[in-house]
Design a protein around this motif. Structure first.
Motif, PDB file in Angstrom:
ATOM      1  N   THR A 165       2.311 -13.363  -2.715  1.00 58.38           N
ATOM      2  CA  THR A 165       2.858 -12.746  -1.512  1.00 58.38           C
ATOM      3  C   THR A 165       4.377 -12.568  -1.654  1.00 58.38           C
ATOM      4  N   PRO A 166       4.932 -11.405  -1.285  1.00 54.91           N
ATOM      5  CA  PRO A 166       4.272 -10.256  -0.657  1.00 54.91           C
ATOM      6  C   PRO A 166       3.795  -9.188  -1.638  1.00 54.91           C
ATOM      7  N   SER A 167       4.210  -9.285  -2.904  1.00 57.11           N
ATOM      8  CA  SER A 167       3.900  -8.188  -3.827  1.00 57.11           C
ATOM      9  C   SER A 167       2.400  -8.044  -4.069  1.00 57.11           C
ATOM     10  N   SER A 168       1.644  -9.138  -3.976  1.00 61.21           N
ATOM     11  CA  SER A 168       0.195  -9.021  -4.171  1.00 61.21           C
ATOM     12  C   SER A 168      -0.425  -8.140  -3.094  1.00 61.21           C
ATOM     13  N   GLN A 169       0.028  -8.311  -1.847  1.00 58.74           N
ATOM     14  CA  GLN A 169      -0.524  -7.501  -0.763  1.00 58.74           C
ATOM     15  C   GLN A 169      -0.099  -6.039  -0.898  1.00 58.74           C
ATOM     16  N   ILE A 170       1.115  -5.824  -1.376  1.00 59.70           N
ATOM     17  CA  ILE A 170       1.604  -4.454  -1.567  1.00 59.70           C
ATOM     18  C   ILE A 170       0.766  -3.744  -2.623  1.00 59.70           C
ATOM     19  N   ILE A 171       0.538  -4.421  -3.741  1.00 60.47           N
ATOM     20  CA  ILE A 171      -0.249  -3.827  -4.824  1.00 60.47           C
ATOM     21  C   ILE A 171      -1.696  -3.629  -4.379  1.00 60.47           C
ATOM     22  N   GLY A 172      -2.260  -4.622  -3.702  1.00 59.34           N
ATOM     23  CA  GLY A 172      -3.647  -4.523  -3.259  1.00 59.34           C
ATOM     24  C   GLY A 172      -3.862  -3.390  -2.273  1.00 59.34           C
ATOM     25  N   SER A 173      -2.972  -3.272  -1.299  1.00 57.51           N
ATOM     26  CA  SER A 173      -3.108  -2.204  -0.303  1.00 57.51           C
ATOM     27  C   SER A 173      -2.985  -0.831  -0.943  1.00 57.51           C
ATOM     28  N   GLN A 174      -2.065  -0.702  -1.908  1.00 56.93           N
ATOM     29  CA  GLN A 174      -1.912   0.591  -2.570  1.00 56.93           C
ATOM     30  C   GLN A 174      -3.121   0.913  -3.444  1.00 56.93           C
ATOM     31  N   ALA A 175      -3.700  -0.105  -4.058  1.00 54.50           N
ATOM     32  CA  ALA A 175      -4.907   0.115  -4.862  1.00 54.50           C
ATOM     33  C   ALA A 175      -6.041   0.649  -3.990  1.00 54.50           C
ATOM     34  N   VAL A 176      -6.159   0.113  -2.773  1.00 57.32           N
ATOM     35  CA  VAL A 176      -7.177   0.610  -1.840  1.00 57.32           C
ATOM     36  C   VAL A 176      -6.923   2.085  -1.524  1.00 57.32           C
ATOM     37  N   LEU A 177      -5.674   2.422  -1.221  1.00 60.97           N
ATOM     38  CA  LEU A 177      -5.333   3.817  -0.921  1.00 60.97           C
ATOM     39  C   LEU A 177      -5.612   4.719  -2.119  1.00 60.97           C
ATOM     40  N   ASN A 178      -5.303   4.228  -3.311  1.00 63.00           N
ATOM     41  CA  ASN A 178      -5.516   5.037  -4.513  1.00 63.00           C
ATOM     42  C   ASN A 178      -6.991   5.340  -4.746  1.00 63.00           C
ATOM     43  N   VAL A 179      -7.845   4.354  -4.489  1.00 62.42           N
ATOM     44  CA  VAL A 179      -9.282   4.555  -4.703  1.00 62.42           C
ATOM     45  C   VAL A 179      -9.879   5.458  -3.632  1.00 62.42           C
ATOM     46  N   LEU A 180      -9.477   5.247  -2.393  1.00 58.83           N
ATOM     47  CA  LEU A 180     -10.105   5.976  -1.291  1.00 58.83           C
ATOM     48  C   LEU A 180      -9.569   7.395  -1.110  1.00 58.83           C
ATOM     49  N   PHE A 181      -8.298   7.624  -1.479  1.00 58.82           N
ATOM     50  CA  PHE A 181      -7.694   8.931  -1.187  1.00 58.82           C
ATOM     51  C   PHE A 181      -7.120   9.643  -2.411  1.00 58.82           C
TER      52      PHE A 181
END
Length: 278
Positions: A165-181
């Motif tokens: 934290t916090p970089s893990s959450q930043i990377i994780g959230s962006q990975a979700v956006l990258n996969v979905l959009f």
């Protein structure tokens, strides 16, 4: 936090630390990879002083190793904990009655209680829990495997920031956006701040073309900073003093209010007798 410490590495590490320092050695790991209990046992053999565990109903998976089998395994040895195993079992039985309330929070898309993929993606337990929660809300839990792979790539793209934290959450959230959009079609402001350098310098430089894409038209800046991130933040203390006024009577009061304004204001009003405690 991802359960990556292997048993023999733990043994060697604790052995070396016990020779080098006199303070107690405290080891924390998770069960995600399946190595947690073995790692603790080898660390105990090496002389570790403290380990973090969990009662069985909330143990294993991305949590910590269960305490009950460790206590049982050490009974009669020179590292016997002295903990009453039967009291632990009683507490576990009590928690079993409570645990179903949180059953919906478990990732149930696979049978295995370990994630051997963590040896590759290295995602810590708390981050996995957050990703699972996000995807359940978005009805996209079936894409968790894709996101694990994308986390590895996104982290590489971002210069290998540590997955804490916090970089893990930043990377994780962006990975979700990258996969979905689509990759970097949608970019969080937190990721932009990371690329801008507001979280410090990444271990590996970020590709200039990707940097330009991410920071394009970003209101906080388009060129990564090279100095100390805090030097680029506007001063807050004097403005905060004016806003909170006499309610903050110590530096601790003021700092608390800056971090948690709503909660701290209620607390300070009760602390100094302005309002009755809620």
């Amino acid at each position: 936090m991802a359960g990556l410490l292997s048993p023999y590495d733990a043994f060697n590490l604790v052995t070396a630390m016990k020779k080098a320092v006199k303070v107690p050695i405290h080891l924390h790991t998770h069960y995600t990879s399946g190595m947690g209990s073995m790692t603790y046992l080898k660390a105990i053999e090496a002389g570790v002083d403290i380990i973090d565990t969990c009662l069985a109903p909330y143990a294993l998976r991305t949590s910590m190793p269960a305490i009950e089998p460790i206590v049982a395994a050490l009974q009669g040895s020179d590292r016997d904990t002295g903990i009453n195993l039967y009291r632990l079992l009683e507490m576990s039985e009590h928690l079993e009655k409570i645990a179903p309330k949180y059953q919906h929070l478990l990732a149930d898309q696979r049978l295995s209680i370990i994630d051997n993929g963590v040896l590759a993606h290295q995602i810590p337990g708390g981050m996995i829990s957050n990703l699972t929660g996000q995807l359940k809300e978005m009805k996209a839990l079936d894409r968790l495997g894709e996101i694990y792979k994308e986390v590895v790539q996104t982290r590489k793209d971002m210069g290998y920031p540590p997955l804490v934290t916090p970089s893990s959450q930043i990377i994780g959230s962006q990975a979700v956006l990258n996969v979905l959009f689509g990759r970097y079609v949608r970019i969080s402001n937190q990721l932009k701040d990371l690329v801008l350098g507001l979280y410090g310098r990444t271990p590996v430089p970020i590709d200039p073309e990707l940097t330009a894409k991410i920071l394009k038209n970003y209101k906080r800046g388009q060129t990564p900073i090279t100095g100390r991130p805090a030097d680029h933040l506007p001063p807050e203390m004097e403005e905060a003093k004016k806003t909170i006024g006499d309610l903050a009577r110590t530096d601790e009061d003021l700092l608390g209010w800056i971090l948690f304004p709503q909660t701290m204001e209620k607390y300070l009003r009760a602390k100094y007798g302005i309002d009755a405690p809620a």
